[in-house]
Design a protein around this motif. Structure first.
Motif, PDB file in Angstrom:
ATOM      1  N   ALA A  67       0.866  -1.085   0.020  1.00  0.00           N
ATOM      2  CA  ALA A  67      -0.002  -0.036  -0.102  1.00  0.00           C
ATOM      3  C   ALA A  67       0.746   1.184  -0.052  1.00  0.00           C
ATOM      4  CB  ALA A  67      -1.072   0.070   1.278  1.00  0.00           C
ATOM      5  N   GLN A  68       2.099   1.330   0.718  1.00  0.00           N
ATOM      6  CA  GLN A  68       2.814   2.366   0.577  1.00  0.00           C
ATOM      7  C   GLN A  68       3.746   2.364  -0.603  1.00  0.00           C
ATOM      8  OE1 GLN A  68       2.812   4.775   3.460  1.00  0.00           O
ATOM      9  NE2 GLN A  68       3.781   5.732   1.960  1.00  0.00           N
ATOM     10  N   LEU A  71       1.171   3.816  -3.099  1.00  0.00           N
ATOM     11  CA  LEU A  71       0.979   5.499  -2.828  1.00  0.00           C
ATOM     12  C   LEU A  71       2.299   6.159  -3.517  1.00  0.00           C
ATOM     13  CD1 LEU A  71      -0.948   7.370  -1.962  1.00  0.00           C
ATOM     14  CD2 LEU A  71       0.295   7.267   0.341  1.00  0.00           C
ATOM     15  N   ASN A  75       0.783   6.602  -7.203  1.00  0.00           N
ATOM     16  CA  ASN A  75      -0.282   7.510  -6.663  1.00  0.00           C
ATOM     17  C   ASN A  75      -1.724   6.948  -6.629  1.00  0.00           C
ATOM     18  OD1 ASN A  75      -1.461  10.166  -5.738  1.00  0.00           O
ATOM     19  ND2 ASN A  75      -2.091  10.532  -7.793  1.00  0.00           N
ATOM     20  N   ARG A  77      -4.089   4.791  -3.991  1.00  0.00           N
ATOM     21  CA  ARG A  77      -4.672   4.365  -2.396  1.00  0.00           C
ATOM     22  C   ARG A  77      -5.212   3.256  -2.355  1.00  0.00           C
ATOM     23  NH1 ARG A  77      -4.135   9.533   0.048  1.00  0.00           N
ATOM     24  NH2 ARG A  77      -3.891  11.273  -1.452  1.00  0.00           N
ATOM     25  N   SER A  79      -6.046  -0.037   0.476  1.00  0.00           N
ATOM     26  CA  SER A  79      -6.311  -0.373   2.134  1.00  0.00           C
ATOM     27  C   SER A  79      -5.598  -1.777   2.610  1.00  0.00           C
ATOM     28  CB  SER A  79      -7.920  -0.403   2.439  1.00  0.00           C
ATOM     29  OG  SER A  79      -8.444   0.898   2.118  1.00  0.00           O
TER      30      SER A  79
END
Length: 129
Positions: A67-68, A71, A75, A77, A79
């Motif tokens: 997830a990191q 991002l 870009n 997002r 969960s």
């Protein structure tokens, strides 16, 4: 609005078809772009009636790391599964959600869902090199 049937008609005629389209678009993107990379997806009927699809990541990937990276690099997002775990739930092991992502299809347009799966596939390829 309930006695008139307006809400029921809106759910049946507008929301259900939209959610079905988005669900099938996301599942197709998962199967096309992620399953070949070792991601596991639930059987088709497992998400019937929900707004999310849970996917399992191939070892040794951790959902929080993916997830990191998604991002930072794309870009995108996402969960990680552990944020949906109920602290202290005796039915769940602490690491049970660590390798899963929960993907929501309710809010995004189908083209964004497809693009998101392409971006996630790029992240996974980089992380598994």
């Amino acid at each position: 609005m309930f006695p008139t049937g307006i809400i029921q008609n809106h759910i049946r005629d507008v929301l259900q078809p939209k959610y079905a389209e988005r669900y099938h678009t996301l599942l197709a993107g998962i199967n096309e772009h992620l399953v070949p990379l070792g991601v596991t997806a639930p059987p088709t009927a497992a998400a019937a009636g929900g707004y999310f699809i849970w996917i399992g990541l191939p070892a040794p990937l951790l959902a929080a790391d993916v997830a990191q990276a998604a991002l930072d690099e794309e870009n995108l997002r996402l969960s990680p599964g552990h944020v949906f775990q109920i602290p202290g739930d005796p039915q769940v092991l602490d690491e049970e959600f660590a390798d899963h992502l929960r993907l929501c299809f309710a809010w995004e347009e189908p083209r964004h869902l497809s693009e998101g799966m392409r971006r996630l596939a790029r992240v996974l390829r980089r992380m598994t090199r």
